[in-house]
Design a protein around this motif. Structure first.
Motif, PDB file in Angstrom:
ATOM      1  N   GLU A 105       0.607  -1.166  -0.002  1.00 34.21           N
ATOM      2  CA  GLU A 105       0.297   0.099   0.085  1.00 34.21           C
ATOM      3  C   GLU A 105       1.016   1.387  -0.066  1.00 34.21           C
ATOM      4  O   GLU A 105       0.854   1.766  -1.128  1.00 34.21           O
ATOM      5  N   GLU A 106       2.100   1.173   1.134  1.00 36.10           N
ATOM      6  CA  GLU A 106       2.864   2.390   0.912  1.00 36.10           C
ATOM      7  C   GLU A 106       3.886   2.612  -0.719  1.00 36.10           C
ATOM      8  O   GLU A 106       3.498   3.247  -0.955  1.00 36.10           O
ATOM      9  N   ARG A 108       2.210   1.495  -3.536  1.00 37.36           N
ATOM     10  CA  ARG A 108       1.412   2.161  -4.669  1.00 37.36           C
ATOM     11  C   ARG A 108       1.371   3.638  -3.890  1.00 37.36           C
ATOM     12  O   ARG A 108       0.900   4.006  -4.966  1.00 37.36           O
ATOM     13  N   GLY A 109       0.972   3.990  -3.132  1.00 38.94           N
ATOM     14  CA  GLY A 109       1.164   5.783  -2.654  1.00 38.94           C
ATOM     15  C   GLY A 109       2.137   6.283  -3.401  1.00 38.94           C
ATOM     16  O   GLY A 109       2.228   7.591  -4.064  1.00 38.94           O
ATOM     17  N   ALA A 110       3.205   6.085  -2.918  1.00 39.50           N
ATOM     18  CA  ALA A 110       4.470   6.693  -3.085  1.00 39.50           C
ATOM     19  C   ALA A 110       4.634   6.357  -5.170  1.00 39.50           C
ATOM     20  O   ALA A 110       5.261   7.807  -5.695  1.00 39.50           O
ATOM     21  N   GLU A 112       1.948   7.138  -7.395  1.00 42.99           N
ATOM     22  CA  GLU A 112       1.115   7.902  -7.602  1.00 42.99           C
ATOM     23  C   GLU A 112       1.366   8.966  -7.293  1.00 42.99           C
ATOM     24  O   GLU A 112       1.185   9.336  -8.696  1.00 42.99           O
ATOM     25  N   ASP A 113       2.667   9.273  -6.467  1.00 43.85           N
ATOM     26  CA  ASP A 113       2.734  10.193  -5.958  1.00 43.85           C
ATOM     27  C   ASP A 113       3.780  11.039  -7.343  1.00 43.85           C
ATOM     28  O   ASP A 113       4.434  12.184  -7.975  1.00 43.85           O
ATOM     29  N   TYR A 140       9.705   7.236  -3.358  1.00 44.34           N
ATOM     30  CA  TYR A 140       9.438   5.862  -4.485  1.00 44.34           C
ATOM     31  C   TYR A 140       9.990   4.942  -4.742  1.00 44.34           C
ATOM     32  O   TYR A 140       9.926   3.091  -4.730  1.00 44.34           O
TER      33      TYR A 140
END
Length: 354
Positions: A105-106, A108-110, A112-113, A140
Motif C-alpha cells: 500500500e505504501e 502504491r501511494g509513493a 502515484e505521487d 518511490y
C-alpha cells in the motif's frame, strides 16, 4: 537554456524507463500468497504432516508388542515437535504477509505521487531536479526497495522451514542481497539529483534480478527434491503392485482392470519424472534467465499434475484391492497416499518473465 532543459528532460525519461524495469508489475502485484522466493511457496504444515503420517504408517506396520509403547511415545514426541514447528512458521509467515500488504500500500501511494510529479515535469511545470521531484523519486525508490527486502525476508522464512538441501547457503545468499539493498537505500537517501538516482536504480535492478533468479532456482530445486523422493517410492510401490496382481492371477481373479490402471499409474509417473528432469536441467544452468526459470516452474507444475493423477489412480487400485485382504499392500497404500498429496503441499506460483 532550452537545449539544456531538453537534455535534462531526456535524462529524466531515461531514468523513469530504468526505474520501471526494476519491478515488473506482477512482482509488486505480489501474489500476496508470496513466491517463495523463489516463485515457489511451501506449505510447511502439509509437508511435515505428510512425512509424519508416513512415519506413523511405517511404525504401525512394523510395530511389535515389546516396543509398541516406546514407539508410540516417540511418535507423540515427533508429532509435538512438528506442531511446534508449524506454529512457529505460521506466526512468522502471517507476520511477514501483513507487513508485505502494508508495504504494498505504501508503494502504491509513493508510485502515484511519483507519476503525478512525472506528468508535471513532462508538461514543463516542474524541474526534474526540484526538491518536489527529488523527494517523490526518493520516496518511490525507498518504498520499492523496502518491498524487495520484505519479499526476500518472506522467501527466507519459506526456505528455513522447507527442509531442502542447501538451505543454509541459500539463506546466506538472501541475507547478502538484503544487505546490498539496504546499502542502496543509503544511496537513495543521499542522492541530490536524478542522475545519482539513476546509478542507484541500476545497482538495485542488478541485485533484485539476481535475488529473484536465486530464489526461483532454490525453491524449484527443493520442490524437485520432494517430487523425486516421491517418484522413487512410487517405483517401489509399482513393483509391489505388479507382484500382488501376479499373485491374484494365480487364484483365477480377473485382474484386467487392475493391470490397466497400474499401466496408467506408471505412465503418469514416467511423465512426471520426465518433466521433473527437464526442469532440473534448467535449474542447474547457471546462465538461466528469469524466463528460463519460468519455463522450469511450468515443467514442475506439469510434473505435479501428473503426480496428482497418478495418486488418484492409486486410490482406485487400493480400493479394488481392499476385498482381497492384502494387509501389507493396503498399509503401503495408506503410507503412499499420505506422502503423495504433493499438490496440497507444494505450490509453484506464476513467474514474472518481464
Amino acid at each position: 537554456m532550452k537545449k539544456s532543459r531538453i537534455v535534462r528532460y531526456l535524462a529524466y525519461v531515461t531514468f523513469i524507463l530504468i526505474l520501471f524495469c526494476i519491478l515488473p508489475g506482477g512482482s509488486l502485484a505480489a501474489k500476496d500468497s508470496s513466491e517463495h522466493g523463489n516463485g515457489v511457496q511451501y506449505d510447511s504444515e502439509s509437508i511435515t504432516g505428510s512425512e509424519n503420517s508416513e512415519k506413523d504408517s511405517i511404525e504401525a506396520a512394523n510395530g511389535t508388542d515389546s516396543s509398541y509403547s516406546e514407539k508410540v511415545q516417540d511418535k507423540d514426541k515427533v508429532k509435538t515437535e512438528t506442531q511446534d514447528t508449524i506454529s512457529a512458521y505460521k506466526l512468522e509467515r502471517d507476520r511477514i504477509q501483513e507487513e508485505l500488504q502494508l508495504q504494498k500500500e505504501e508503494y502504491r501511494g509513493a508510485k502515484e505521487d511519483f507519476l503525478e510529479v512525472r506528468n508535471q515535469i513532462q508538461k514543463g511545470k516542474l524541474d526534474s531536479d526540484s526538491e518536489e521531484a527529488l523527494n517523490a523519486t526518493r520516496l518511490y525508490l525507498h518504498a520499492s526497495i523496502n518491498y524487495m527486502i520484505l519479499y526476500l525476508e518472506n522467501v527466507k522464512t519459506n526456505i528455513q522451514y522447507s527442509n531442502g538441501n542447501g538451505t543454509e547457503e541459500r539463506i546466506v545468499a538472501i541475507d547478502e542481497n538484503i544487505r546490498l539493498l539496504k546499502a542502496e537505500q543509503a544511496g537513495v537517501a543521499n542522492a541530490s539529483n536524478q542522475q545519482e538516482f539513476v546509478v542507484t536504480v541500476q545497482s538495485v535492478r542488478g541485485v533484485w534480478n539476481n535475488s529473484r533468479k536465486a530464489s526461483l532456482t532454490g525453491a524449484g530445486q527443493t520442490v524437485s527434491e520432494r517430487v523425486g523422493g516421491f517418484l522413487d517410492k512410487s517405483d517401489d510401490l509399482s513393483r509391489k503392485l505388479e507382484t500382488t496382481i501376479e499373485s491374484l492371477n494365480t487364484t483365477e481373479v480377473n485382474t484386467g482392470e487392475l493391470e490397466t490402471r497400474l499401466t496408467s499409474y506408471k505412465l503418469y509417473l514416467k511423465a512426471a519424472r520426465e518433466k521433473k528432469e527437464a526442469a532440473d536441467v534448467i535449474y542447474e544452468d547457471e546462465n538461466a534467465t528469469l524466463g528460463n526459470l519460468g519455463v522450469a516452474n511450468n515443467y514442475m507444475r506439469e510434473s505435479l499434475n501428473n503426480v496428482n493423477r497418478a495418486n488418484q489412480i492409486l486410490r482406485v487400485i487400493f480400493d479394488d484391492l481392499k476385498g482381497y485382504n492384502l494387509e501389507e499392500v493396503n498399509g503401503t497404500g495408506v503410507e503412499n497416499s499420505n506422502e503423495t498429496e504433493l499438490n496440497n503441499t507444494i505450490s509453484i506460483n506464476n513467474t514474472d518473465n518481464n
